[in-house]
Design an enzyme around this catalytic site. Structure first.
Site, PDB file in Angstrom:
ATOM      1  N   ARG A 156     -42.344 -15.954  -3.270  1.00 34.66           N
ATOM      2  CA  ARG A 156     -43.629 -16.503  -3.709  1.00 34.66           C
ATOM      3  C   ARG A 156     -43.973 -17.765  -2.916  1.00 34.66           C
ATOM      4  O   ARG A 156     -45.141 -17.978  -2.553  1.00 34.66           O
ATOM      5  CB  ARG A 156     -43.577 -16.800  -5.213  1.00 34.66           C
ATOM      6  CG  ARG A 156     -43.410 -15.530  -6.080  1.00 34.66           C
ATOM      7  CD  ARG A 156     -44.752 -14.934  -6.460  1.00 34.66           C
ATOM      8  NE  ARG A 156     -44.658 -13.602  -7.034  1.00 34.66           N
ATOM      9  CZ  ARG A 156     -44.549 -13.337  -8.354  1.00 34.66           C
ATOM     10  NH1 ARG A 156     -44.483 -14.316  -9.227  1.00 34.66           N
ATOM     11  NH2 ARG A 156     -44.517 -12.079  -8.766  1.00 34.66           N
ATOM     12  N   GLY A 181     -18.106 -18.793   0.800  1.00 35.41           N
ATOM     13  CA  GLY A 181     -17.888 -17.875   1.923  1.00 35.41           C
ATOM     14  C   GLY A 181     -19.206 -17.521   2.596  1.00 35.41           C
ATOM     15  O   GLY A 181     -19.338 -17.581   3.829  1.00 35.41           O
ATOM     16  N   ASP A 190     -18.484 -20.192 -10.110  1.00 39.35           N
ATOM     17  CA  ASP A 190     -17.295 -21.051 -10.055  1.00 39.35           C
ATOM     18  C   ASP A 190     -17.614 -22.552 -10.053  1.00 39.35           C
ATOM     19  O   ASP A 190     -16.754 -23.369 -10.367  1.00 39.35           O
ATOM     20  CB  ASP A 190     -16.458 -20.734  -8.799  1.00 39.35           C
ATOM     21  CG  ASP A 190     -16.050 -19.271  -8.724  1.00 39.35           C
ATOM     22  OD1 ASP A 190     -15.990 -18.620  -9.778  1.00 39.35           O
ATOM     23  OD2 ASP A 190     -15.799 -18.779  -7.607  1.00 39.35           O
TER      24      ASP A 190
HETATM   25  P1  ADP Z   1     -18.784 -16.000  -1.826  1.00 36.40           P
HETATM   26  O1  ADP Z   1     -19.944 -16.191  -0.943  1.00 36.40           O
HETATM   27  O2  ADP Z   1     -19.154 -15.628  -3.228  1.00 36.40           O
HETATM   28  O3  ADP Z   1     -17.802 -17.160  -1.754  1.00 36.40           O
HETATM   29  P2  ADP Z   1     -16.995 -14.469  -0.093  1.00 36.40           P
HETATM   30  O4  ADP Z   1     -16.035 -15.568   0.105  1.00 36.40           O
HETATM   31  O5  ADP Z   1     -16.448 -13.099  -0.306  1.00 36.40           O
HETATM   32  O6  ADP Z   1     -17.986 -14.707  -1.323  1.00 36.40           O
HETATM   33  O7  ADP Z   1     -17.952 -14.451   1.188  1.00 36.40           O
HETATM   34  C1  ADP Z   1     -19.019 -13.521   1.284  1.00 36.40           C
HETATM   35  C2  ADP Z   1     -19.136 -13.040   2.711  1.00 36.40           C
HETATM   36  O8  ADP Z   1     -19.446 -14.158   3.562  1.00 36.40           O
HETATM   37  C3  ADP Z   1     -17.864 -12.464   3.312  1.00 36.40           C
HETATM   38  O9  ADP Z   1     -17.661 -11.130   2.962  1.00 36.40           O
HETATM   39  C4  ADP Z   1     -18.137 -12.616   4.803  1.00 36.40           C
HETATM   40  O10 ADP Z   1     -18.996 -11.614   5.252  1.00 36.40           O
HETATM   41  C5  ADP Z   1     -18.876 -13.956   4.833  1.00 36.40           C
HETATM   42  N1  ADP Z   1     -17.921 -15.041   5.151  1.00 36.40           N
HETATM   43  C6  ADP Z   1     -16.976 -15.547   4.344  1.00 36.40           C
HETATM   44  N2  ADP Z   1     -16.248 -16.520   4.963  1.00 36.40           N
HETATM   45  C7  ADP Z   1     -16.760 -16.592   6.221  1.00 36.40           C
HETATM   46  C8  ADP Z   1     -16.449 -17.401   7.372  1.00 36.40           C
HETATM   47  N3  ADP Z   1     -15.467 -18.321   7.356  1.00 36.40           N
HETATM   48  N4  ADP Z   1     -17.190 -17.207   8.490  1.00 36.40           N
HETATM   49  C9  ADP Z   1     -18.191 -16.289   8.527  1.00 36.40           C
HETATM   50  N5  ADP Z   1     -18.520 -15.524   7.469  1.00 36.40           N
HETATM   51  C10 ADP Z   1     -17.839 -15.663   6.336  1.00 36.40           C
HETATM   52  O1  F6P Z   2     -16.608 -16.266  -6.936  1.00 35.50           O
HETATM   53  C1  F6P Z   2     -16.994 -15.611  -8.106  1.00 35.50           C
HETATM   54  C2  F6P Z   2     -15.842 -14.820  -8.675  1.00 35.50           C
HETATM   55  O2  F6P Z   2     -16.280 -14.191  -9.870  1.00 35.50           O
HETATM   56  C3  F6P Z   2     -14.555 -15.607  -8.929  1.00 35.50           C
HETATM   57  O3  F6P Z   2     -14.634 -16.374 -10.107  1.00 35.50           O
HETATM   58  C4  F6P Z   2     -13.537 -14.505  -8.972  1.00 35.50           C
HETATM   59  O4  F6P Z   2     -12.254 -14.991  -8.615  1.00 35.50           O
HETATM   60  C5  F6P Z   2     -14.032 -13.539  -7.930  1.00 35.50           C
HETATM   61  O5  F6P Z   2     -15.429 -13.799  -7.766  1.00 35.50           O
HETATM   62  C6  F6P Z   2     -13.852 -12.088  -8.302  1.00 35.50           C
HETATM   63  O6  F6P Z   2     -14.305 -11.306  -7.249  1.00 35.50           O
HETATM   64  P1  F6P Z   2     -14.505  -9.728  -7.329  1.00 35.50           P
HETATM   65  O7  F6P Z   2     -15.729  -9.474  -8.158  1.00 35.50           O
HETATM   66  O8  F6P Z   2     -14.705  -9.324  -5.918  1.00 35.50           O
HETATM   67  O9  F6P Z   2     -13.297  -9.177  -7.982  1.00 35.50           O
END
Ligand code: ADP
Ligand code: F6P
Length: 322
Positions: free
Chosen positions: A25, A104, A127
């Site tokens: 939006r 991540g 978290d």
């Molecule tokens: P969240 O964003 O909830 O913390 P993840 O840690 O699984 O979840 O990260 C989501 C996605 O972001 C990963 O699957 C990957 O594609 C990307 N990602 C995570 N860490 C990195 C990194 N250090 N560098 C580049 N991409 C990343």
């Molecule tokens: O980051 C959110 C979260 O729900 C964490 O609290 C937990 O450790 C993790 O994701 C669980 O991930 P998944 O849904 O991939 O099992």
């Protein structure tokens, strides 16, 4: 700026949809089109997209999950996968990208920025482990889900004079455990920042029993060590002094459900501010909310700073749980 992309990535959290709506939006109000990228970085690699119109985001702020879906995408972290994502940004003629996700996902946004893509991050994670924002999107709703569960479990705990160990999410952070331990009136909070071994647990339990409390409610973060399973197992072996123990793992119920008013407002404001930041030419930043104001912080700074649970919260639990 004519076309922006938006994606939701990592663990879903309530409020993601309100954020998408805020992005679309605000973009439309500035004559910018928004392309929705499906399943986070997975859709960026494969080009799985949809044009988001004002109507296609109508009414979604009240929905949990994410209409764009989300994913954890290991391929994005490979040189070949990352190159495909960069090429797709070119192919889609995207001038800027909003990445809504946890730490991540924000690391991924930083990599895109370093590779020359204009990219702004929005913190989304139940978290509450991301720095430079008081709250991430989804935390408030998750806390409300948890305290509803604690309230219910307390009825059974009191009726049976039991100890209940309620395991909550949080990955490496104890924020959810500490906050809901306070709000739910727990006797004890165990978290990565505040671990408790079996001997300490037995003496706390005995003290609570001597005080005549009808129950012993422990909120324990999934990242604590020893963890909930190990502590409850050890109590079984010790004969459950004072209270018979039960373990309840709340699991993924904490991530779903209708977003709270707070999360909808936070997500709308952060989505709006992220688009405005892109229009101003900002990139490689995260838009957070501190002291009621949206703020833009370089992702490098955000990701370099750990966010431990506030010491004051931990000591408050000790004081008011007696
Ligand atoms: P969240 O964003 O909830 O913390 P993840 O840690 O699984 O979840 O990260 C989501 C996605 O972001 C990963 O699957 C990957 O594609 C990307 N990602 C995570 N860490 C990195 C990194 N250090 N560098 C580049 N991409 C990343
Ligand atoms: O980051 C959110 C979260 O729900 C964490 O609290 C937990 O450790 C993790 O994701 C669980 O991930 P998944 O849904 O991939 O099992």
């Amino acid at each position: 700026m004519k076309i922006i992309g938006v994606l939701t990535s990592g663990g879903d959290a309530p409020g993601m949809n309100a954020c998408i709506r805020g992005v679309v939006r605000t973009a439309l109000a500035n004559d910018i089109l928004t392309i929705g990228i499906k399943r986070g970085y997975t859709g960026l690699i494969s080009g799985d997209t949809q044009l988001l119109t004002s109507r296609s985001v109508g009414g979604i702020a009240r929905w949990g999950g994410t209409i764009l879906q989300t994913a954890r995408c290991p391929e994005f972290r490979t040189p070949a996968g990352f190159k495909k994502a960069l090429d797709m940004v070119d192919e889609l003629a995207i001038d800027g990208l909003v990445v809504a996700g946890g730490d991540g996902s924000l690391r991924g946004a930083l990599e895109l920025h370093k590779a020359g893509i204009k990219c702004v991050g929005v913190p989304v994670s139940i978290d509450n482990d991301i720095s430079f924002t008081d709250m991430s999107i989804g935390v408030d709703t998750a806390m409300n889900t948890i305290i509803n569960a604690i309230d219910k479990i307390k009825d059974t705990a009191s009726s049976h004079q039991r100890a209940f160990f309620i395991e909550v999410m949080g990955r490496r952070s104890g924020y959810l455990a500490a906050a809901t331990g306070i709000a739910g009136g727990a006797e004890l909070v165990i978290s990565p920042e505040n671990p408790v071994n079996i001997d300490e647990l037995l003496s706390i339990m005995a003290r609570i029993h001597e005080r005549g409390k009808p129950h012993f409610i422990v909120v324990i973060a999934e990242g604590a060590s020893p963890n909930a399973h190990e502590l409850v197992e050890a109590l079984h072996c010790s004969g459950h002094p004072g209270f018979e123990a039960r373990l309840t793992v709340l699991g993924h119920v904490q991530r779903g459900g209708t977003p709270s008013a707070y999360d909808r407002i936070l997500a709308s404001r952060l989505g709006d501010a992220a688009v405005k930041a892109l229009i101003e030419g900002q990139s490689g930043v995260m838009i957070g909310m501190m002291n009621g104001k949206t703020i833009s912080t370089p992702l490098e700074k955000v990701l370099a700073k750990e966010r431990p649970v506030d010491e004051d919260m931990l000591s408050l639990i000790d004081t008011i749980s007696l």
